[in-house]
Scaffold this motif. Sequence first.
Motif, PDB file in Angstrom:
ATOM      1  N   VAL A  54     -16.573  -7.560  10.914  1.00  0.00           N
ATOM      2  CA  VAL A  54     -16.861  -7.035   9.574  1.00  0.00           C
ATOM      3  C   VAL A  54     -15.717  -6.134   9.118  1.00  0.00           C
ATOM      4  O   VAL A  54     -15.274  -6.195   7.967  1.00  0.00           O
ATOM      5  N   ARG A  55     -15.232  -5.311  10.033  1.00  0.00           N
ATOM      6  CA  ARG A  55     -14.124  -4.406   9.688  1.00  0.00           C
ATOM      7  C   ARG A  55     -12.865  -5.191   9.345  1.00  0.00           C
ATOM      8  O   ARG A  55     -12.135  -4.840   8.405  1.00  0.00           O
ATOM      9  N   GLU A  56     -12.614  -6.260  10.063  1.00  0.00           N
ATOM     10  CA  GLU A  56     -11.449  -7.088   9.753  1.00  0.00           C
ATOM     11  C   GLU A  56     -11.575  -7.709   8.370  1.00  0.00           C
ATOM     12  O   GLU A  56     -10.603  -7.784   7.615  1.00  0.00           O
ATOM     13  N   ARG A  57     -12.784  -8.148   8.018  1.00  0.00           N
ATOM     14  CA  ARG A  57     -12.992  -8.711   6.681  1.00  0.00           C
ATOM     15  C   ARG A  57     -12.803  -7.637   5.614  1.00  0.00           C
ATOM     16  O   ARG A  57     -12.214  -7.885   4.554  1.00  0.00           O
ATOM     17  N   LEU A  58     -13.290  -6.426   5.887  1.00  0.00           N
ATOM     18  CA  LEU A  58     -13.108  -5.325   4.938  1.00  0.00           C
ATOM     19  C   LEU A  58     -11.629  -5.014   4.751  1.00  0.00           C
ATOM     20  O   LEU A  58     -11.179  -4.738   3.631  1.00  0.00           O
ATOM     21  N   ASN A  59     -10.850  -5.060   5.835  1.00  0.00           N
ATOM     22  CA  ASN A  59      -9.402  -4.823   5.717  1.00  0.00           C
ATOM     23  C   ASN A  59      -8.767  -5.832   4.769  1.00  0.00           C
ATOM     24  O   ASN A  59      -7.907  -5.479   3.949  1.00  0.00           O
ATOM     25  N   LEU A  60      -9.193  -7.097   4.874  1.00  0.00           N
ATOM     26  CA  LEU A  60      -8.668  -8.133   3.979  1.00  0.00           C
ATOM     27  C   LEU A  60      -9.076  -7.856   2.536  1.00  0.00           C
ATOM     28  O   LEU A  60      -8.280  -8.034   1.609  1.00  0.00           O
ATOM     29  N   CYS A  61     -10.310  -7.420   2.366  1.00  0.00           N
ATOM     30  CA  CYS A  61     -10.781  -7.088   1.016  1.00  0.00           C
ATOM     31  C   CYS A  61      -9.975  -5.930   0.432  1.00  0.00           C
ATOM     32  O   CYS A  61      -9.637  -5.930  -0.759  1.00  0.00           O
ATOM     33  N   GLU A  62      -9.677  -4.945   1.261  1.00  0.00           N
ATOM     34  CA  GLU A  62      -8.897  -3.799   0.783  1.00  0.00           C
ATOM     35  C   GLU A  62      -7.486  -4.223   0.391  1.00  0.00           C
ATOM     36  O   GLU A  62      -6.944  -3.749  -0.617  1.00  0.00           O
ATOM     37  N   HIS A  63      -6.877  -5.092   1.177  1.00  0.00           N
ATOM     38  CA  HIS A  63      -5.543  -5.610   0.822  1.00  0.00           C
ATOM     39  C   HIS A  63      -5.581  -6.232  -0.570  1.00  0.00           C
ATOM     40  O   HIS A  63      -4.718  -5.962  -1.409  1.00  0.00           O
ATOM     41  N   ALA A  64      -6.574  -7.087  -0.802  1.00  0.00           N
ATOM     42  CA  ALA A  64      -6.675  -7.792  -2.075  1.00  0.00           C
ATOM     43  C   ALA A  64      -6.980  -6.843  -3.228  1.00  0.00           C
ATOM     44  O   ALA A  64      -6.399  -6.953  -4.313  1.00  0.00           O
ATOM     45  N   THR A  65      -7.875  -5.896  -2.996  1.00  0.00           N
ATOM     46  CA  THR A  65      -8.253  -4.965  -4.057  1.00  0.00           C
ATOM     47  C   THR A  65      -7.098  -4.050  -4.426  1.00  0.00           C
ATOM     48  O   THR A  65      -6.864  -3.774  -5.611  1.00  0.00           O
ATOM     49  N   ILE A  66      -6.375  -3.563  -3.430  1.00  0.00           N
ATOM     50  CA  ILE A  66      -5.236  -2.687  -3.685  1.00  0.00           C
ATOM     51  C   ILE A  66      -4.169  -3.410  -4.498  1.00  0.00           C
ATOM     52  O   ILE A  66      -3.570  -2.846  -5.420  1.00  0.00           O
ATOM     53  N   ALA A  67      -3.937  -4.676  -4.157  1.00  0.00           N
ATOM     54  CA  ALA A  67      -2.934  -5.457  -4.890  1.00  0.00           C
ATOM     55  C   ALA A  67      -3.289  -5.580  -6.358  1.00  0.00           C
ATOM     56  O   ALA A  67      -2.412  -5.607  -7.230  1.00  0.00           O
ATOM     57  N   GLN A  68      -4.578  -5.619  -6.653  1.00  0.00           N
ATOM     58  CA  GLN A  68      -5.018  -5.806  -8.040  1.00  0.00           C
ATOM     59  C   GLN A  68      -5.300  -4.497  -8.761  1.00  0.00           C
ATOM     60  O   GLN A  68      -4.991  -4.351  -9.950  1.00  0.00           O
ATOM     61  N   HIS A  69      -5.862  -3.507  -8.053  1.00  0.00           N
ATOM     62  CA  HIS A  69      -6.310  -2.282  -8.706  1.00  0.00           C
ATOM     63  C   HIS A  69      -5.617  -1.012  -8.209  1.00  0.00           C
ATOM     64  O   HIS A  69      -5.882   0.071  -8.743  1.00  0.00           O
ATOM     65  N   GLY A  70      -4.772  -1.116  -7.202  1.00  0.00           N
ATOM     66  CA  GLY A  70      -4.117   0.067  -6.670  1.00  0.00           C
ATOM     67  C   GLY A  70      -5.019   0.821  -5.698  1.00  0.00           C
ATOM     68  O   GLY A  70      -6.085   0.344  -5.310  1.00  0.00           O
ATOM     69  N   TYR A  71      -4.569   2.010  -5.327  1.00  0.00           N
ATOM     70  CA  TYR A  71      -5.301   2.826  -4.365  1.00  0.00           C
ATOM     71  C   TYR A  71      -6.334   3.706  -5.074  1.00  0.00           C
ATOM     72  O   TYR A  71      -6.338   3.832  -6.284  1.00  0.00           O
TER      73      TYR A  71
END
Length: 242
Positions: A54-71
Amino acid sequence: MSSVSNDAFAKPPVKQTLLFDADDTLWENNIYFERAIAAFISYLDHRVHTDEEVRERLNLCEHATIAQHGYGLQSFRRSLVACFEQLTDTEITSEKHARIVAFTEAISTQEIELLPGVVETLSELSQRHRCILVTKGNSEEQTDKLNRSGLGKYFSAVEVLAEKKQEAYRELVARHSCDAPNTWMIGNSPRSDINPALAAGLNAIFLPHDFTWILEHEVVENPPPGQKFIELATFADLLRSF
Protein backbone atom coordinates in the motif's frame (compact mmCIF):
# COMPACT_ATOMS: atom_id res chain seq x y z
CA MET A 1 30.86 8.89 -1.54
CA SER A 2 33.70 10.96 -0.13
CA SER A 3 33.40 13.68 2.44
CA VAL A 4 35.50 16.11 4.41
CA SER A 5 35.89 15.42 8.11
CA ASN A 6 34.34 18.14 10.22
CA ASP A 7 37.34 18.08 12.54
CA ALA A 8 39.66 18.66 9.61
CA PHE A 9 37.57 21.45 8.12
CA ALA A 10 38.94 24.84 9.15
CA LYS A 11 36.59 27.81 9.43
CA PRO A 12 36.70 29.83 6.20
CA PRO A 13 38.49 33.18 6.49
CA VAL A 14 35.87 35.14 4.54
CA LYS A 15 32.14 35.65 4.90
CA GLN A 16 30.10 32.79 3.47
CA THR A 17 26.59 32.51 2.07
CA LEU A 18 24.71 29.74 3.86
CA LEU A 19 21.58 28.39 2.18
CA PHE A 20 19.34 26.53 4.62
CA ASP A 21 16.67 23.99 3.87
CA ALA A 22 13.63 24.20 6.18
CA ASP A 23 11.58 21.01 6.61
CA ASP A 24 13.46 18.37 8.63
CA THR A 25 16.53 20.61 8.72
CA LEU A 26 15.25 23.46 10.90
CA TRP A 27 12.06 21.85 12.20
CA GLU A 28 10.26 18.52 12.25
CA ASN A 29 8.00 17.89 9.30
CA ASN A 30 7.87 14.42 7.78
CA ILE A 31 7.05 12.64 11.03
CA TYR A 32 3.59 14.22 10.94
CA PHE A 33 2.97 12.98 7.40
CA GLU A 34 4.18 9.52 8.43
CA ARG A 35 1.59 9.45 11.22
CA ALA A 36 -1.14 10.38 8.75
CA ILE A 37 0.03 7.65 6.36
CA ALA A 38 0.02 5.05 9.14
CA ALA A 39 -3.55 6.03 10.05
CA PHE A 40 -4.58 5.87 6.38
CA ILE A 41 -3.09 2.39 5.88
CA SER A 42 -4.79 1.16 9.04
CA TYR A 43 -8.13 2.57 7.87
CA LEU A 44 -7.75 0.99 4.43
CA ASP A 45 -7.02 -2.38 6.10
CA HIS A 46 -6.51 -4.01 2.71
CA ARG A 47 -7.24 -7.74 2.53
CA VAL A 48 -4.94 -8.41 -0.44
CA HIS A 49 -2.08 -5.92 -0.32
CA THR A 50 0.37 -5.74 2.56
CA ASP A 51 1.04 -2.44 4.33
CA GLU A 52 4.32 -2.20 2.43
CA GLU A 53 2.56 -2.65 -0.90
CA VAL A 54 0.00 0.00 0.00
CA ARG A 55 2.84 2.37 0.86
CA GLU A 56 4.53 1.67 -2.46
CA ARG A 57 1.29 2.48 -4.28
CA LEU A 58 0.95 5.70 -2.26
CA ASN A 59 4.51 6.66 -3.25
CA LEU A 60 3.52 6.28 -6.91
CA CYS A 61 0.41 8.37 -6.32
CA GLU A 62 2.50 11.09 -4.69
CA HIS A 63 4.91 11.14 -7.64
CA ALA A 64 1.99 11.64 -10.03
CA THR A 65 0.21 14.21 -7.88
CA ILE A 66 3.35 16.28 -7.32
CA ALA A 67 4.04 16.35 -11.05
CA GLN A 68 0.57 17.77 -11.65
CA HIS A 69 -0.13 19.87 -8.55
CA GLY A 70 3.24 20.47 -6.87
CA TYR A 71 4.05 19.96 -3.21
CA GLY A 72 1.96 20.77 -0.18
CA LEU A 73 -0.78 19.48 2.06
CA GLN A 74 -3.50 19.67 -0.59
CA SER A 75 -1.36 17.59 -2.92
CA PHE A 76 -0.80 15.03 -0.17
CA ARG A 77 -4.56 14.78 0.39
CA ARG A 78 -5.10 14.18 -3.31
CA SER A 79 -2.54 11.37 -3.16
CA LEU A 80 -4.31 9.64 -0.28
CA VAL A 81 -7.65 9.83 -2.07
CA ALA A 82 -6.14 8.56 -5.34
CA CYS A 83 -4.45 5.67 -3.55
CA PHE A 84 -7.73 4.71 -1.84
CA GLU A 85 -9.58 4.79 -5.17
CA GLN A 86 -6.94 2.62 -6.86
CA LEU A 87 -6.88 -0.05 -4.16
CA THR A 88 -10.58 -0.41 -3.36
CA ASP A 89 -13.55 -1.58 -5.38
CA THR A 90 -16.03 0.34 -3.28
CA GLU A 91 -17.18 3.85 -4.07
CA ILE A 92 -15.42 6.60 -2.17
CA THR A 93 -18.39 8.26 -0.52
CA SER A 94 -18.35 11.77 0.89
CA GLU A 95 -18.06 10.21 4.34
CA LYS A 96 -15.01 8.16 3.37
CA HIS A 97 -13.48 11.17 1.62
CA ALA A 98 -13.92 13.26 4.76
CA ARG A 99 -12.39 10.48 6.87
CA ILE A 100 -9.31 10.31 4.63
CA VAL A 101 -8.87 14.08 4.65
CA ALA A 102 -9.25 14.06 8.44
CA PHE A 103 -6.03 12.07 8.73
CA THR A 104 -4.16 15.17 7.52
CA GLU A 105 -5.90 17.80 9.63
CA ALA A 106 -3.38 17.67 12.46
CA ILE A 107 -0.54 18.48 10.06
CA SER A 108 -1.79 21.96 9.22
CA THR A 109 -2.22 22.95 12.86
CA GLN A 110 0.85 21.18 14.21
CA GLU A 111 2.97 23.42 16.42
CA ILE A 112 6.39 24.06 14.91
CA GLU A 113 8.93 21.83 16.65
CA LEU A 114 12.41 23.21 16.07
CA LEU A 115 15.24 20.72 15.90
CA PRO A 116 17.88 20.82 18.66
CA GLY A 117 20.37 23.70 18.52
CA VAL A 118 18.69 25.54 15.64
CA VAL A 119 17.96 28.85 17.38
CA GLU A 120 21.33 29.17 19.08
CA THR A 121 23.23 28.16 15.96
CA LEU A 122 21.34 30.45 13.56
CA SER A 123 21.70 33.33 16.00
CA GLU A 124 25.49 33.07 15.84
CA LEU A 125 25.84 32.20 12.17
CA SER A 126 23.62 35.07 11.03
CA GLN A 127 25.99 37.53 12.70
CA ARG A 128 29.03 36.21 10.81
CA HIS A 129 27.59 35.10 7.48
CA ARG A 130 24.73 35.73 5.07
CA CYS A 131 21.94 33.24 5.72
CA ILE A 132 19.21 32.56 3.16
CA LEU A 133 16.30 30.18 3.60
CA VAL A 134 15.87 27.97 0.53
CA THR A 135 12.89 25.64 0.76
CA LYS A 136 10.43 24.15 -1.71
CA GLY A 137 6.73 23.48 -1.79
CA ASN A 138 3.59 25.52 -1.43
CA SER A 139 4.63 29.14 -0.86
CA GLU A 140 1.76 29.96 1.51
CA GLU A 141 2.35 26.85 3.64
CA GLN A 142 6.10 27.32 3.84
CA THR A 143 5.82 31.03 4.65
CA ASP A 144 3.31 30.23 7.39
CA LYS A 145 5.65 27.69 8.95
CA LEU A 146 8.53 30.15 8.86
CA ASN A 147 6.40 32.84 10.52
CA ARG A 148 5.29 30.44 13.25
CA SER A 149 8.86 29.21 13.78
CA GLY A 150 10.14 32.64 14.80
CA LEU A 151 13.29 32.09 12.71
CA GLY A 152 12.63 34.70 10.01
CA LYS A 153 14.87 37.32 11.66
CA TYR A 154 17.94 35.20 10.98
CA PHE A 155 17.57 35.21 7.19
CA SER A 156 18.42 38.02 4.82
CA ALA A 157 16.18 36.45 2.16
CA VAL A 158 13.67 33.64 1.74
CA GLU A 159 13.26 31.51 -1.39
CA VAL A 160 10.34 29.08 -1.79
CA LEU A 161 11.09 27.12 -4.94
CA ALA A 162 8.72 24.92 -6.92
CA GLU A 163 11.49 22.35 -7.16
CA LYS A 164 15.13 22.21 -6.07
CA LYS A 165 17.05 21.32 -9.18
CA GLN A 166 20.45 22.28 -10.53
CA GLU A 167 19.09 25.10 -12.69
CA ALA A 168 17.06 26.50 -9.80
CA TYR A 169 20.21 26.74 -7.72
CA ARG A 170 22.08 28.45 -10.55
CA GLU A 171 19.29 31.01 -10.89
CA LEU A 172 19.25 31.57 -7.13
CA VAL A 173 23.00 32.14 -7.07
CA ALA A 174 22.71 34.72 -9.83
CA ARG A 175 19.69 36.40 -8.20
CA HIS A 176 21.49 36.89 -4.91
CA SER A 177 24.95 37.52 -6.39
CA CYS A 178 26.43 34.57 -4.54
CA ASP A 179 30.08 33.63 -4.93
CA ALA A 180 29.74 29.91 -5.63
CA PRO A 181 33.02 28.80 -3.95
CA ASN A 182 31.86 30.53 -0.76
CA THR A 183 28.25 29.33 -0.88
CA TRP A 184 26.91 26.28 0.93
CA MET A 185 23.61 24.42 0.71
CA ILE A 186 22.70 22.88 4.06
CA GLY A 187 19.97 20.27 4.36
CA ASN A 188 18.77 16.74 5.02
CA SER A 189 17.74 15.71 1.52
CA PRO A 190 20.28 14.18 -0.89
CA ARG A 191 17.83 14.56 -3.77
CA SER A 192 16.90 18.21 -3.21
CA ASP A 193 19.60 19.79 -1.06
CA ILE A 194 22.90 18.03 -1.72
CA ASN A 195 23.20 16.58 -5.22
CA PRO A 196 21.66 19.44 -7.24
CA ALA A 197 23.59 22.04 -5.24
CA LEU A 198 26.87 20.23 -5.92
CA ALA A 199 25.91 19.94 -9.59
CA ALA A 200 25.32 23.71 -9.64
CA GLY A 201 28.86 24.38 -8.43
CA LEU A 202 28.10 24.97 -4.74
CA ASN A 203 29.44 23.35 -1.61
CA ALA A 204 27.08 21.24 0.49
CA ILE A 205 26.54 20.10 4.06
CA PHE A 206 24.45 17.02 4.71
CA LEU A 207 22.49 16.86 7.98
CA PRO A 208 20.83 13.41 7.98
CA HIS A 209 17.39 13.07 9.55
CA ASP A 210 16.03 9.72 10.69
CA PHE A 211 12.68 10.36 9.02
CA THR A 212 13.61 12.05 5.75
CA TRP A 213 10.76 11.60 3.24
CA ILE A 214 11.31 8.47 1.16
CA LEU A 215 10.89 10.44 -2.08
CA GLU A 216 13.92 12.53 -1.07
CA HIS A 217 16.22 9.51 -0.69
CA GLU A 218 19.11 9.32 -3.13
CA VAL A 219 22.76 8.30 -3.14
CA VAL A 220 24.93 11.33 -2.38
CA GLU A 221 27.23 12.05 -5.31
CA ASN A 222 30.94 12.76 -4.92
CA PRO A 223 31.65 16.50 -4.97
CA PRO A 224 33.30 17.75 -8.17
CA PRO A 225 36.95 18.83 -7.91
CA GLY A 226 37.35 22.09 -6.01
CA GLN A 227 34.03 21.79 -4.19
CA LYS A 228 33.49 20.71 -0.60
CA PHE A 229 31.04 18.31 0.97
CA ILE A 230 30.77 17.48 4.64
CA GLU A 231 28.33 15.44 6.71
CA LEU A 232 27.47 16.60 10.21
CA ALA A 233 25.69 14.78 13.01
CA THR A 234 23.89 17.80 14.49
CA PHE A 235 22.82 21.29 13.49
CA ALA A 236 24.99 22.79 16.24
CA ASP A 237 28.08 21.26 14.58
CA LEU A 238 27.80 24.04 12.00
CA LEU A 239 29.37 26.39 14.54
CA ARG A 240 32.59 24.36 14.37
CA SER A 241 32.73 24.91 10.61
CA PHE A 242 31.58 28.51 10.28
